[in-house]
Write a protein that holds these residues in place. Sequence first.
Motif, PDB file in Angstrom:
ATOM      1  N   ALA A   2      36.813 -20.108  74.662  1.00 32.02           N
ATOM      2  CA  ALA A   2      38.155 -20.204  73.904  1.00 32.02           C
ATOM      3  C   ALA A   2      38.525 -19.149  72.933  1.00 32.02           C
ATOM      4  O   ALA A   2      37.799 -18.615  72.330  1.00 32.02           O
ATOM      5  CB  ALA A   2      38.084 -21.581  73.137  1.00 32.02           C
ATOM      6  N   ARG A   3      39.641 -18.868  72.790  1.00 37.87           N
ATOM      7  CA  ARG A   3      40.353 -17.947  71.729  1.00 37.87           C
ATOM      8  C   ARG A   3      41.269 -18.564  70.943  1.00 37.87           C
ATOM      9  O   ARG A   3      41.808 -19.691  70.938  1.00 37.87           O
ATOM     10  CB  ARG A   3      41.294 -16.885  72.590  1.00 37.87           C
ATOM     11  CG  ARG A   3      40.404 -16.023  73.389  1.00 37.87           C
ATOM     12  CD  ARG A   3      41.235 -14.841  73.822  1.00 37.87           C
ATOM     13  NE  ARG A   3      40.860 -14.546  75.114  1.00 37.87           N
ATOM     14  CZ  ARG A   3      41.456 -14.006  76.053  1.00 37.87           C
ATOM     15  NH1 ARG A   3      42.294 -13.556  75.828  1.00 37.87           N
ATOM     16  NH2 ARG A   3      40.827 -13.962  77.455  1.00 37.87           N
ATOM     17  N   TYR A   4      41.224 -18.008  69.559  1.00 37.69           N
ATOM     18  CA  TYR A   4      41.670 -18.744  68.427  1.00 37.69           C
ATOM     19  C   TYR A   4      42.804 -17.768  67.914  1.00 37.69           C
ATOM     20  O   TYR A   4      42.767 -16.567  68.041  1.00 37.69           O
ATOM     21  CB  TYR A   4      41.025 -19.287  67.406  1.00 37.69           C
ATOM     22  CG  TYR A   4      40.057 -20.314  68.052  1.00 37.69           C
ATOM     23  CD1 TYR A   4      40.267 -21.709  67.966  1.00 37.69           C
ATOM     24  CD2 TYR A   4      39.067 -20.299  68.681  1.00 37.69           C
ATOM     25  CE1 TYR A   4      39.798 -22.856  68.522  1.00 37.69           C
ATOM     26  CE2 TYR A   4      38.088 -21.030  69.234  1.00 37.69           C
ATOM     27  CZ  TYR A   4      38.579 -22.414  69.204  1.00 37.69           C
ATOM     28  OH  TYR A   4      37.697 -23.326  69.656  1.00 37.69           O
ATOM     29  N   LYS A   5      44.007 -18.485  67.125  1.00 39.99           N
ATOM     30  CA  LYS A   5      44.951 -17.627  66.460  1.00 39.99           C
ATOM     31  C   LYS A   5      44.933 -18.125  64.991  1.00 39.99           C
ATOM     32  O   LYS A   5      44.424 -19.148  64.973  1.00 39.99           O
ATOM     33  CB  LYS A   5      46.142 -17.479  67.049  1.00 39.99           C
ATOM     34  CG  LYS A   5      46.673 -18.860  67.254  1.00 39.99           C
ATOM     35  CD  LYS A   5      47.964 -18.945  68.034  1.00 39.99           C
ATOM     36  CE  LYS A   5      48.650 -20.300  68.596  1.00 39.99           C
ATOM     37  NZ  LYS A   5      49.766 -20.326  69.154  1.00 39.99           N
ATOM     38  N   ASN A   6      45.235 -17.408  64.081  1.00 41.77           N
ATOM     39  CA  ASN A   6      45.259 -17.948  62.583  1.00 41.77           C
ATOM     40  C   ASN A   6      46.869 -18.120  62.408  1.00 41.77           C
ATOM     41  O   ASN A   6      47.471 -17.005  62.178  1.00 41.77           O
ATOM     42  CB  ASN A   6      44.637 -16.799  61.805  1.00 41.77           C
ATOM     43  CG  ASN A   6      44.579 -17.490  60.325  1.00 41.77           C
ATOM     44  OD1 ASN A   6      45.289 -18.166  60.143  1.00 41.77           O
ATOM     45  ND2 ASN A   6      43.681 -16.701  59.750  1.00 41.77           N
ATOM     46  N   PHE A  14      44.237 -20.996  71.255  1.00 44.87           N
ATOM     47  CA  PHE A  14      45.333 -20.618  72.573  1.00 44.87           C
ATOM     48  C   PHE A  14      45.564 -21.796  73.436  1.00 44.87           C
ATOM     49  O   PHE A  14      44.828 -22.519  73.848  1.00 44.87           O
ATOM     50  CB  PHE A  14      44.807 -19.420  73.019  1.00 44.87           C
ATOM     51  CG  PHE A  14      45.077 -18.189  72.422  1.00 44.87           C
ATOM     52  CD1 PHE A  14      45.158 -17.923  70.952  1.00 44.87           C
ATOM     53  CD2 PHE A  14      44.824 -16.776  73.156  1.00 44.87           C
ATOM     54  CE1 PHE A  14      45.360 -16.736  70.513  1.00 44.87           C
ATOM     55  CE2 PHE A  14      44.816 -15.533  72.401  1.00 44.87           C
ATOM     56  CZ  PHE A  14      45.326 -15.594  71.264  1.00 44.87           C
ATOM     57  N   THR A  15      46.690 -21.851  73.683  1.00 45.65           N
ATOM     58  CA  THR A  15      47.176 -22.679  74.854  1.00 45.65           C
ATOM     59  C   THR A  15      46.966 -21.845  76.102  1.00 45.65           C
ATOM     60  O   THR A  15      46.537 -20.625  76.326  1.00 45.65           O
ATOM     61  CB  THR A  15      48.701 -22.831  74.869  1.00 45.65           C
ATOM     62  OG1 THR A  15      49.363 -21.607  75.118  1.00 45.65           O
ATOM     63  CG2 THR A  15      49.206 -23.521  73.525  1.00 45.65           C
ATOM     64  N   ALA A  16      46.937 -22.619  77.311  1.00 42.52           N
ATOM     65  CA  ALA A  16      46.570 -21.957  78.550  1.00 42.52           C
ATOM     66  C   ALA A  16      47.315 -20.842  78.930  1.00 42.52           C
ATOM     67  O   ALA A  16      46.944 -19.920  79.427  1.00 42.52           O
ATOM     68  CB  ALA A  16      46.615 -23.149  79.603  1.00 42.52           C
ATOM     69  N   GLU A  17      48.691 -21.047  78.602  1.00 43.37           N
ATOM     70  CA  GLU A  17      49.706 -20.101  78.715  1.00 43.37           C
ATOM     71  C   GLU A  17      49.480 -18.712  78.059  1.00 43.37           C
ATOM     72  O   GLU A  17      49.299 -17.392  78.421  1.00 43.37           O
ATOM     73  CB  GLU A  17      51.187 -20.210  78.455  1.00 43.37           C
ATOM     74  CG  GLU A  17      51.717 -21.446  79.382  1.00 43.37           C
ATOM     75  CD  GLU A  17      51.287 -22.766  79.220  1.00 43.37           C
ATOM     76  OE1 GLU A  17      50.875 -23.061  77.899  1.00 43.37           O
ATOM     77  OE2 GLU A  17      51.208 -23.510  80.071  1.00 43.37           O
ATOM     78  N   GLU A  18      49.118 -18.949  76.699  1.00 45.43           N
ATOM     79  CA  GLU A  18      48.608 -17.855  75.820  1.00 45.43           C
ATOM     80  C   GLU A  18      47.402 -16.902  76.167  1.00 45.43           C
ATOM     81  O   GLU A  18      47.240 -15.895  76.389  1.00 45.43           O
ATOM     82  CB  GLU A  18      48.340 -18.354  74.261  1.00 45.43           C
ATOM     83  CG  GLU A  18      49.567 -18.778  73.659  1.00 45.43           C
ATOM     84  CD  GLU A  18      49.504 -19.483  72.434  1.00 45.43           C
ATOM     85  OE1 GLU A  18      50.376 -19.220  71.408  1.00 45.43           O
ATOM     86  OE2 GLU A  18      48.345 -20.028  72.243  1.00 45.43           O
ATOM     87  N   GLU A  19      46.504 -17.805  76.913  1.00 44.65           N
ATOM     88  CA  GLU A  19      45.167 -17.280  77.325  1.00 44.65           C
ATOM     89  C   GLU A  19      45.626 -16.341  78.667  1.00 44.65           C
ATOM     90  O   GLU A  19      44.979 -15.277  78.796  1.00 44.65           O
ATOM     91  CB  GLU A  19      44.068 -18.394  77.932  1.00 44.65           C
ATOM     92  CG  GLU A  19      43.350 -19.241  76.655  1.00 44.65           C
ATOM     93  CD  GLU A  19      42.360 -18.305  75.980  1.00 44.65           C
ATOM     94  OE1 GLU A  19      41.725 -17.506  76.646  1.00 44.65           O
ATOM     95  OE2 GLU A  19      41.808 -18.833  74.915  1.00 44.65           O
ATOM     96  N   THR A  20      46.249 -16.911  79.399  1.00 40.49           N
ATOM     97  CA  THR A  20      46.874 -16.175  80.633  1.00 40.49           C
ATOM     98  C   THR A  20      47.584 -14.753  80.043  1.00 40.49           C
ATOM     99  O   THR A  20      47.173 -13.924  80.791  1.00 40.49           O
ATOM    100  CB  THR A  20      47.860 -16.867  81.325  1.00 40.49           C
ATOM    101  OG1 THR A  20      46.979 -18.120  81.916  1.00 40.49           O
ATOM    102  CG2 THR A  20      48.207 -16.466  82.812  1.00 40.49           C
TER     103      THR A  20
END
Length: 84
Positions: A2-6, A14-20
Amino acid sequence: MARYKNINGVRIQFTAEEETLRDAEEAQAAIEQTAYDAKKYQRDRELAYPKIGDQLDMQYHDKINGTTTWEDAIAKVKTDNPKE
Protein backbone atom coordinates in the motif's frame (compact mmCIF):
# COMPACT_ATOMS: atom_id res chain seq x y z
CA MET A 1 2.27 -2.85 -0.93
CA ALA A 2 0.00 0.00 0.00
CA ARG A 3 1.02 3.57 -0.69
CA TYR A 4 0.06 6.59 1.30
CA LYS A 5 -0.21 10.32 0.84
CA ASN A 6 -0.01 13.08 3.41
CA ILE A 7 -2.87 15.55 3.45
CA ASN A 8 -2.70 18.25 6.12
CA GLY A 9 -0.58 16.02 8.29
CA VAL A 10 -2.92 13.03 7.97
CA ARG A 11 -1.61 9.81 6.40
CA ILE A 12 -4.18 8.51 3.91
CA GLN A 13 -3.93 5.33 1.85
CA PHE A 14 -4.09 5.65 -1.94
CA THR A 15 -7.31 4.62 -3.65
CA ALA A 16 -7.20 1.88 -6.28
CA GLU A 17 -7.35 4.55 -9.01
CA GLU A 18 -4.45 6.47 -7.45
CA GLU A 19 -2.42 3.26 -7.21
CA THR A 20 -3.07 2.54 -10.89
CA LEU A 21 -2.14 6.09 -11.88
CA ARG A 22 1.07 5.99 -9.82
CA ASP A 23 2.01 2.61 -11.36
CA ALA A 24 1.54 4.10 -14.84
CA GLU A 25 3.63 7.16 -13.91
CA GLU A 26 6.43 4.97 -12.55
CA ALA A 27 6.39 2.78 -15.67
CA GLN A 28 6.60 5.86 -17.89
CA ALA A 29 9.44 7.26 -15.78
CA ALA A 30 11.34 3.97 -16.17
CA ILE A 31 10.89 4.11 -19.96
CA GLU A 32 12.13 7.70 -20.07
CA GLN A 33 15.12 6.88 -17.84
CA THR A 34 16.07 3.96 -20.10
CA ALA A 35 15.95 6.23 -23.16
CA TYR A 36 18.04 8.87 -21.36
CA ASP A 37 20.62 6.32 -20.25
CA ALA A 38 20.89 4.93 -23.79
CA LYS A 39 22.08 8.34 -25.05
CA LYS A 40 24.85 8.80 -22.44
CA TYR A 41 27.56 8.39 -25.08
CA GLN A 42 26.12 11.39 -26.96
CA ARG A 43 26.30 13.61 -23.90
CA ASP A 44 29.85 12.43 -23.18
CA ARG A 45 30.96 13.04 -26.77
CA GLU A 46 29.46 16.51 -26.81
CA LEU A 47 31.66 17.50 -23.87
CA ALA A 48 34.76 15.79 -25.28
CA TYR A 49 34.73 17.23 -28.82
CA PRO A 50 37.04 20.19 -29.41
CA LYS A 51 35.30 23.56 -29.63
CA ILE A 52 33.91 24.30 -33.08
CA GLY A 53 36.43 27.09 -33.68
CA ASP A 54 39.27 24.69 -32.92
CA GLN A 55 37.76 22.08 -35.24
CA LEU A 56 37.50 24.57 -38.09
CA ASP A 57 41.10 25.63 -37.50
CA MET A 58 42.18 21.97 -37.58
CA GLN A 59 40.32 21.44 -40.86
CA TYR A 60 41.90 24.52 -42.41
CA HIS A 61 45.42 23.50 -41.42
CA ASP A 62 44.79 19.90 -42.46
CA LYS A 63 43.79 21.09 -45.92
CA ILE A 64 46.84 23.26 -46.46
CA ASN A 65 49.32 20.89 -44.77
CA GLY A 66 47.88 17.58 -45.96
CA THR A 67 47.46 16.30 -42.38
CA THR A 68 44.60 14.53 -40.61
CA THR A 69 44.60 16.32 -37.23
CA TRP A 70 40.85 16.97 -37.23
CA GLU A 71 39.92 13.43 -38.31
CA ASP A 72 42.24 12.02 -35.63
CA ALA A 73 40.70 14.24 -32.93
CA ILE A 74 37.15 13.22 -33.86
CA ALA A 75 38.10 9.53 -34.11
CA LYS A 76 39.66 9.68 -30.63
CA VAL A 77 36.49 11.14 -29.11
CA LYS A 78 34.41 8.44 -30.77
CA THR A 79 36.80 5.70 -29.63
CA ASP A 80 36.85 7.03 -26.07
CA ASN A 81 33.03 7.30 -25.99
CA PRO A 82 31.65 4.37 -28.04
CA LYS A 83 28.01 3.71 -28.76
CA GLU A 84 26.86 0.91 -26.52
